[in-house]
Design a protein around this motif. Structure first.
Motif, PDB file in Angstrom:
ATOM      1  N   HIS A  17       0.818  -1.211   0.000  1.00 58.39           N
ATOM      2  CA  HIS A  17       0.000   0.000   0.000  1.00 58.39           C
ATOM      3  C   HIS A  17       0.853   1.263   0.000  1.00 58.39           C
ATOM      4  CE1 HIS A  17      -3.759  -2.229   1.638  1.00 58.39           C
ATOM      5  NE2 HIS A  17      -3.569  -2.424   0.355  1.00 58.39           N
ATOM      6  N   LEU A  21       0.801   4.144  -2.887  1.00 58.15           N
ATOM      7  CA  LEU A  21       0.570   5.559  -2.604  1.00 58.15           C
ATOM      8  C   LEU A  21       1.604   6.439  -3.291  1.00 58.15           C
ATOM      9  CD1 LEU A  21      -0.501   5.453   1.131  1.00 58.15           C
ATOM     10  CD2 LEU A  21      -1.902   6.113  -0.819  1.00 58.15           C
ATOM     11  N   LEU A  24       0.358   6.615  -6.801  1.00 57.57           N
ATOM     12  CA  LEU A  24      -0.862   7.413  -6.844  1.00 57.57           C
ATOM     13  C   LEU A  24      -0.559   8.904  -6.760  1.00 57.57           C
ATOM     14  CD1 LEU A  24      -4.061   7.162  -6.624  1.00 57.57           C
ATOM     15  CD2 LEU A  24      -3.674   7.548  -4.209  1.00 57.57           C
ATOM     16  N   SER A  25       0.281   9.287  -5.812  1.00 61.21           N
ATOM     17  CA  SER A  25       0.536  10.717  -5.620  1.00 61.21           C
ATOM     18  C   SER A  25       1.532  11.274  -6.630  1.00 61.21           C
ATOM     19  CB  SER A  25       1.032  10.985  -4.202  1.00 61.21           C
ATOM     20  OG  SER A  25       2.260  10.349  -3.978  1.00 61.21           O
ATOM     21  N   ASN A  47       6.198  10.314   1.251  1.00 59.77           N
ATOM     22  CA  ASN A  47       6.089   8.958   0.706  1.00 59.77           C
ATOM     23  C   ASN A  47       7.346   8.141   1.006  1.00 59.77           C
ATOM     24  OD1 ASN A  47       3.505   8.860  -0.455  1.00 59.77           O
ATOM     25  ND2 ASN A  47       4.216  10.062  -2.186  1.00 59.77           N
ATOM     26  N   SER A  73       2.041   6.897   9.979  1.00 60.27           N
ATOM     27  CA  SER A  73       0.814   6.903   9.176  1.00 60.27           C
ATOM     28  C   SER A  73      -0.199   7.912   9.712  1.00 60.27           C
ATOM     29  CB  SER A  73       0.193   5.509   9.139  1.00 60.27           C
ATOM     30  OG  SER A  73      -0.369   5.166  10.386  1.00 60.27           O
ATOM     31  N   TYR A  76       0.874  11.210   8.085  1.00 59.35           N
ATOM     32  CA  TYR A  76       1.006  11.113   6.637  1.00 59.35           C
ATOM     33  C   TYR A  76      -0.204  11.703   5.907  1.00 59.35           C
ATOM     34  CZ  TYR A  76       1.314   9.042   2.006  1.00 59.35           C
ATOM     35  OH  TYR A  76       1.340   8.857   0.655  1.00 59.35           O
ATOM     36  N   LEU A  77      -1.391  11.294   6.284  1.00 58.90           N
ATOM     37  CA  LEU A  77      -2.582  11.742   5.560  1.00 58.90           C
ATOM     38  C   LEU A  77      -2.817  13.247   5.672  1.00 58.90           C
ATOM     39  CD1 LEU A  77      -4.893  10.844   3.770  1.00 58.90           C
ATOM     40  CD2 LEU A  77      -6.231  10.433   5.835  1.00 58.90           C
TER      41      LEU A  77
END
Length: 113
Positions: A17, A21, A24-25, A47, A73, A76-77
């Protein structure tokens, strides 16, 4: 349940995952038009931290590394969402903060013949 049955698979899922990410980013979010390409560069730092700790958790395991990965984590978001807001396409931050006035252009109606 995955943690109880096979802890190594849990670490593999977290690594998979984290790597997804990055993809994705770095590619999908700028290609979608939500952000500019500077977001792809600035998002590499958070990342890299997440992938680093996911790799350590996959490689060595252990409760201490798992807790450290969980702690990373948590920030991170919000950091990624903040970077997305900062690099949002069409966002003029000086104008939004009130430091620069917007020059309003009048739209003239098209005259029909």
């Amino acid at each position: 349940m995955l943690t109880i049955l096979d802890p190594k698979k849990n670490a593999l899922v977290s690594l998979r995952h984290a790597i997804f990410l990055v993809f994705l980013s770095s590619f999908l979010v700028p290609l979608s038009g939500l952000t500019n390409w500077a977001f792809a560069l600035t998002s590499l730092v958070p990342n890299a931290v997440l992938v680093h700790w996911s790799w350590k958790f996959y490689r060595f395991g252990g409760e201490k590394i798992a807790r450290t990965l969980f702690a990373h984590s948590l920030w991170y978001l919000p950091v990624m969402l903040g970077l997305m807001m900062f690099h949002k396409r069409g966002m003029e931050w000086l104008e939004w903060l009130g430091l620069q006035s917007s020059e309003e252009t009048e739209v003239k109606p098209v005259e029909s013949s």
